[in-house]
Write an enzyme that holds these catalytic residues in place. Structure first.
Site, PDB file in Angstrom:
ATOM      1  N   LYS A   1       0.845  -1.199   0.000  1.00 49.95           N
ATOM      2  CA  LYS A   1       0.000   0.000   0.000  1.00 49.95           C
ATOM      3  C   LYS A   1       0.876   1.243   0.000  1.00 49.95           C
ATOM      4  O   LYS A   1       1.636   1.475   0.946  1.00 49.95           O
ATOM      5  CB  LYS A   1      -0.901   0.045   1.231  1.00 49.95           C
TER       6      LYS A   1
ATOM      7  N   GLU B   1      10.747   0.968   9.906  1.00 48.81           N
ATOM      8  CA  GLU B   1      11.711   2.040   9.649  1.00 48.81           C
ATOM      9  C   GLU B   1      10.965   3.337   9.938  1.00 48.81           C
ATOM     10  O   GLU B   1      10.056   3.701   9.194  1.00 48.81           O
ATOM     11  CB  GLU B   1      12.188   1.940   8.191  1.00 48.81           C
TER      12      GLU B   1
ATOM     13  N   CYS C   1      13.498  10.862   6.535  1.00 46.48           N
ATOM     14  CA  CYS C   1      13.529  10.320   7.901  1.00 46.48           C
ATOM     15  C   CYS C   1      14.912  10.478   8.525  1.00 46.48           C
ATOM     16  O   CYS C   1      15.033  10.645   9.726  1.00 46.48           O
ATOM     17  CB  CYS C   1      13.083   8.870   7.912  1.00 46.48           C
TER      18      CYS C   1
ATOM     19  N   GLU D   1      10.435  15.451  15.521  1.00 47.06           N
ATOM     20  CA  GLU D   1      10.744  15.388  14.085  1.00 47.06           C
ATOM     21  C   GLU D   1       9.857  16.411  13.358  1.00 47.06           C
ATOM     22  O   GLU D   1       8.631  16.283  13.356  1.00 47.06           O
ATOM     23  CB  GLU D   1      10.454  13.970  13.580  1.00 47.06           C
TER      24      GLU D   1
HETATM   25  P1  NAI Z   1       2.091   7.878   8.613  1.00 49.24           P
HETATM   26  O1  NAI Z   1       2.982   7.052   9.424  1.00 49.24           O
HETATM   27  O2  NAI Z   1       0.676   8.065   9.073  1.00 49.24           O
HETATM   28  O3  NAI Z   1       1.995   7.286   7.126  1.00 49.24           O
HETATM   29  C1  NAI Z   1       2.860   6.332   6.567  1.00 49.24           C
HETATM   30  C2  NAI Z   1       2.051   5.220   5.905  1.00 49.24           C
HETATM   31  O4  NAI Z   1       1.347   4.489   6.898  1.00 49.24           O
HETATM   32  C3  NAI Z   1       0.990   5.680   4.931  1.00 49.24           C
HETATM   33  O5  NAI Z   1       0.931   4.771   3.855  1.00 49.24           O
HETATM   34  C4  NAI Z   1      -0.293   5.601   5.739  1.00 49.24           C
HETATM   35  O6  NAI Z   1      -1.441   5.440   4.958  1.00 49.24           O
HETATM   36  C5  NAI Z   1      -0.044   4.376   6.566  1.00 49.24           C
HETATM   37  N1  NAI Z   1      -0.789   4.268   7.819  1.00 49.24           N
HETATM   38  C6  NAI Z   1      -1.305   5.253   8.590  1.00 49.24           C
HETATM   39  N2  NAI Z   1      -1.910   4.719   9.676  1.00 49.24           N
HETATM   40  C7  NAI Z   1      -1.754   3.388   9.594  1.00 49.24           C
HETATM   41  C8  NAI Z   1      -2.133   2.297  10.432  1.00 49.24           C
HETATM   42  N3  NAI Z   1      -2.782   2.483  11.565  1.00 49.24           N
HETATM   43  N4  NAI Z   1      -1.797   1.054  10.055  1.00 49.24           N
HETATM   44  C9  NAI Z   1      -1.109   0.833   8.922  1.00 49.24           C
HETATM   45  N5  NAI Z   1      -0.742   1.820   8.084  1.00 49.24           N
HETATM   46  C10 NAI Z   1      -1.053   3.086   8.424  1.00 49.24           C
HETATM   47  O7  NAI Z   1       2.773   9.262   8.416  1.00 49.24           O
HETATM   48  P2  NAI Z   1       2.060  10.649   7.997  1.00 49.24           P
HETATM   49  O8  NAI Z   1       0.834  10.890   8.813  1.00 49.24           O
HETATM   50  O9  NAI Z   1       1.901  10.655   6.546  1.00 49.24           O
HETATM   51  O10 NAI Z   1       3.157  11.697   8.440  1.00 49.24           O
HETATM   52  C11 NAI Z   1       3.189  12.148   9.792  1.00 49.24           C
HETATM   53  C12 NAI Z   1       4.605  12.297  10.272  1.00 49.24           C
HETATM   54  O11 NAI Z   1       5.220  11.033  10.242  1.00 49.24           O
HETATM   55  C13 NAI Z   1       5.504  13.164   9.428  1.00 49.24           C
HETATM   56  O12 NAI Z   1       5.391  14.502   9.762  1.00 49.24           O
HETATM   57  C14 NAI Z   1       6.839  12.626   9.765  1.00 49.24           C
HETATM   58  O13 NAI Z   1       7.293  13.191  10.968  1.00 49.24           O
HETATM   59  C15 NAI Z   1       6.598  11.153   9.970  1.00 49.24           C
HETATM   60  N6  NAI Z   1       6.932  10.373   8.776  1.00 49.24           N
HETATM   61  C16 NAI Z   1       8.098   9.709   8.765  1.00 49.24           C
HETATM   62  C17 NAI Z   1       8.464   9.007   7.645  1.00 49.24           C
HETATM   63  C18 NAI Z   1       9.738   8.270   7.601  1.00 49.24           C
HETATM   64  O14 NAI Z   1      10.219   7.952   6.522  1.00 49.24           O
HETATM   65  N7  NAI Z   1      10.320   7.918   8.715  1.00 49.24           N
HETATM   66  C19 NAI Z   1       7.655   8.987   6.449  1.00 49.24           C
HETATM   67  C20 NAI Z   1       6.403   9.665   6.582  1.00 49.24           C
HETATM   68  C21 NAI Z   1       6.089  10.353   7.708  1.00 49.24           C
END
Ligand code: NAI
Length: 789
Positions: free
Chosen positions: A181, A255, A289, A386
């Site tokens: 996804k 990650e 990240c 972050e």
């Molecule tokens: P997120 O962690 O919500 O999204 C990442 C992925 O997880 C997306 O595909 C989302 O649809 C999915 N997701 C969301 N809730 C889920 C759940 N309960 N179970 C399974 N999958 C789920 O991140 P978001 O809201 O887009 O960004 C928020 C913050 O997260 C950012 O400001 C940043 O600080 C951090 N982030 C860190 C990343 C990294 O590479 N370490 C990447 C994206 C966001």
């Protein structure tokens, strides 16, 4: 001099979207499936609508998992070379359509086409080509291992296609099938990728794509037909996934976020540093990240560096990401832009000094100017949280020790960058940083040959390189052993005297040995003041042990923390101590054998073979102590990556009931060999072999605190370990209920866990020792150093 615009043409990509009527479905079982509902995908640089995409339901996820399951046997039956050919074909396909992928990514994500064209997409091709190689070598390089099965993968929006490649390439190379996804903001390159696989003719069901938001991701995570979850995203969601998968037996790699330090010593080449900072925090608008988001500068050069940085920031260009001459594009979504702005505001309110260039960022999309904060307190929100945007937060330090303390002053541990012209200093600092990647005089370097992943709350598991491939493999040998029978209640009921074996043999009462715990190198009375009876399988009382409680566990963790010198010993020195343990155990072989059979009721010969196996196991890990080397990764950049095996720190161990001595030795010895300190809960039913082992530890030069043993109720004691913040990992070999509780509790500080409830045939060295244990005992730190021309 100023640059004129150099726009990249986007017509072919917009035509591609139009050809699909602007609406896309899921790719399941080799077919496109329309969604019951759709959502809009917006273009960050303009805020305009780009496409509509299906919102995945649980029924869609069911169908995708079923397709992946059905495809598994044929995919696994392929020989290595055949799978290698498919991965190679994907790499070539990505290369052939590289420009289209790059432009589509830029439209969808808002990042400069210069980056998608020169970094994201070439790395995607590199990843598939590197893993075509691992597919080819799988049987010869990973004997005794096989694929997990169906892998569920959930990825973020910051490197949409690259994160897909990091997940899909190793999964397919290892023989898994995939349900992926993409993030809801950026699903389009994943859709184009599925189309590419269709064009190539990848067997149906091997790769399935379900688009949607977090609820679709959760449906994948919770699906009972998924054997492993790989996730990249926020720490918050990573934690929720750890809790959701607890006790499910699913493999998990996470990650997560970071707050990575970028450390500048006063002898660094400041002009290089400035360009490094640009790459560290303004690459991909800081939505990285491992972004070097905390600039730590040695006091003497701080003002000079800030001044150079401000000059450079003034000359950065923010604008249309399709313009090949711009440095920074748009932020992915309004919610992210709002979050960045709110955090900047908070930084100002908390007293830090905010600096931005004199020009304004464009207003028609979601842009944010490069931002520098100085005068930041280490405890300030912007220094801890972050921000995930183009915002650099700086602090100063005086000494290298202070730099390390500041660098590690975060619950995260993803990456770090160290800048100094003094190689001694840089390589002295690198091992002290608690993170999975260190770049020396460089930053944000990635390659398929080098593992990437975090320490601490930045998650666990690695992506890339040999170390990353392990995440998609599991041992082929079944680890099941018959459970122990329950204590013979009949024997107790019949009124058999509950005398100890020793007392029975003698007309006089035996001299009582007060049962104790072993903490900090000393036998310690249990805090509770209570003892627990130890009964043989036939129900006879064979002795007593101290009943450890939460306080004893905390004391043991403290003692283990204090024994950090163990990690600094050479492998050779640790080997000597393991050999000495074996020697001292061997001297008391008969006594230990008798003790074991007094509890298990087995014939003496069984006790003797358990002691012999324990001695041999100590030899095995003494042998490994100076041989479990890391690797030098050959990366196609001007450098090499040293993949170091580092101990995790303090590890909690809950031992299985059968094989009371061998079980303990099999788990503690690999941890000792690799430089960890241990707090172990011995076999709950048969703890006496472990309490006898105290004196072997005492006489074998094991430094105080390296091994601590707390007897008592396994499942309640291990909860205190799993809840403890100063523990890096917990190994639990007990019941399914206990394993579930450990995995759930571990989510608080994202401990690494290794749980098993099926039992092992510990006597068999193929199952009871070896690389599997060593690999779980370390985490890999990749240190990128300049090397060669
Ligand atoms: P997120 O962690 O919500 O999204 C990442 C992925 O997880 C997306 O595909 C989302 O649809 C999915 N997701 C969301 N809730 C889920 C759940 N309960 N179970 C399974 N999958 C789920 O991140 P978001 O809201 O887009 O960004 C928020 C913050 O997260 C950012 O400001 C940043 O600080 C951090 N982030 C860190 C990343 C990294 O590479 N370490 C990447 C994206 C966001």
């Amino acid at each position: 001099m100023s640059y004129g615009p150099a726009p990249e043409g986007d017509a072919p990509v917009r035509d591609w979207i139009a050809q699909h009527g602007g609406t896309f479905g899921h790719y399941i079982n080799g077919e496109w499936v329309a969604g019951t509902t759709t959502f809009e995908v917006l273009e960050p640089a303009t805020g305009k609508s780009l496409a509509n995409v299906a919102q995945g339901t649980t029924a869609d996820v069911d169908a995708a998992v079923a397709a992946a399951r059905a495809a598994l046997p044929a995919w696994q039956a392929l020989d290595d070379h055949a799978r290698a050919r498919w991965l190679y074909a994907i790499a070539r396909g990505v290369q052939k359509h590289a420009r289209a992928f790059a432009v589509l990514e830029t439209l969808d994500n808002g990042k400069p086409v210069r980056e998608t064209r020169d970094i994201d997409v070439p790395l995607v091709a590199r990843h598939f080509s590197h893993h075509a190689g691992w597919a080819q070598l799988l049987d010869s390089e990973f004997p005794g291992y096989h694929a997990y099965g169906v892998v569920g993968q959930v990825i973020p929006w910051n490197f949409p296609l690259l994160m897909l490649a990091w997940k899909v390439a190793p999964a397919l190379a290892a023989g898994n099938t995939v349900v992926l996804k993409p993030a809801e903001y950026t699903p389009l390159t994943a859709i184009r990728f599925a189309e590419l696989l269709h064009e190539i003719g990848l067997p149906k069901g091997v790769f399935n794509l379900v688009t949607g938001d977090g609820s679709t991701g959760a449906a994948i995570v919770n699906h009972p037909g998924v054997d492993k979850i790989a996730f990249t995203g926020s720490t918050e969601v990573g934690r929720a996934i750890r809790v959701a998968t607890a006790g499910s037996g699913k493999g998990l790699s996470l990650e997560l976020g970071g707050k990575s330090p970028f450390i500048v010593f006063e002898d660094a080449d400041l002009d290089s540093v400035v360009e490094g900072v640009v790459d560290a925090i303004w690459f991909n608008q800081g939505q990285v990240c491992c972004a070097g988001s905390r600039l730590l500068v040695q006091e003497g050069v701080a003002d000079a560096l800030f001044s150079k940085l401000r000059d450079r920031m003034e000359r950065l260009r923010v604008g249309s990401p399709l313009d090949k001459a711009i440095d920074m594009g748009a932020i992915v979504a309004p919610v992210q832009l709002d979050r960045i702005r709110a955090l900047c505001q908070q930084g100002i309110e908390e007293g830090a000094t905010c600096w931005q260039p004199s020009w304004s960022a464009p207003q028609d999309g979601w842009f944010h100017p490069p931002t520098l904060f100085t005068n930041v307190a280490p405890s300030a929100t912007i220094a801890q949280v972050e921000i995930f945007g183009p915002v650099l937060v700086s602090m100063t330090f005086r000494t290298p020790e202070e730099a390390v303390a500041l660098a590690n002053n975060t619950p995260f541990g993803l990456a770090a960058s160290v800048w100094s012209e003094n190689i001694n200093l840089a390589l002295d600092i690198a091992p002290k940083l608690k993170c999975g990647v260190v770049w020396i005089n460089s930053t944000n370097l990635f390659d398929a040959a080098a593992g990437f992943g975090g320490y601490r709350e930045s998650g666990f598991g690695r992506e890339g390189g040999r170390e990353g491939l392990w995440e998609y493999l599991k041992p082929s040998r079944a680890h099941e052993a018959a459970p122990l029978p329950a204590i013979a209640v009949g024997a107790l009921a019949s009124g058999e005297p509950l005398a100890s074996g020793e007392a029975e043999a003698s007309p006089l009462p035996a001299i009582d040995r007060t049962p104790k715990l072993f903490i900090g190198g000393k036998q310690a009375r249990p805090d509770s003041g209570y003892t627990l009876p130890v009964r043989s399988l036939s129900g006879r009382l064979v002795g007593e042990v101290g009943e450890g409680n939460r306080k004893d566990i905390r004391n043991a963790v403290e003692a283990a923390q204090a024994a950090s010198g163990w990690a600094k010993l050479s492998g050779h020195q640790r080997a000597q101590i393991l050999y000495y343990l074996a020697e001292n155990l061997s001297a008391r072989r008969d006594e230990f054998a008798a003790r074991i059979v007094s509890m298990t009721g087995d014939a003496l010969v069984a006790g003797e073979s358990e002691v012999e196996a324990s001695i041999s196991r100590l030899f095995t890990y003494a042998a490994w102590a100076d041989k479990h080397d890391g690797a030098v990764h050959d990366v196609p950049l001007r450098g090499v990556a040293l993949a170091m095996h580092e101990p995790m720190g303090v590890v909690g161990v809950a031992c299985p009931d059968p094989y009371p001595l061998l079980g303990l030795v099999s788990l503690v010895a690999p941890l000792m060999a690799t430089g960890n300190r241990v707090v172990a809960i011995p076999s709950e039913r048969f703890p006496l072999a472990a309490t006898d082992f105290y004196s072997v530890l005492e006489t074998s030069d094991v430094p105080a605190g390296v091994v601590n043993l707390v007897t008592g109720s396994r499942d309640s004691l291990v909860r205190t370990l799993a809840d403890h913040d100063d523990l890096e990992a917990v190994w639990y070999f007990g019941t399914h209920t206990g394993a579930t509780a450990v995995e759930k509790a571990s989510a608080a500080n994202l401990k690494r866990t290794w749980t098993e409830w099926t039992g092992r045939e510990w006597l068999d060295p193929r199952v009871g020792e070896g690389r599997e244990f060593l690999r779980k005992a370390v985490q890999v730190k990749n240190i990128w150093i300049p090397y060669g021309e």
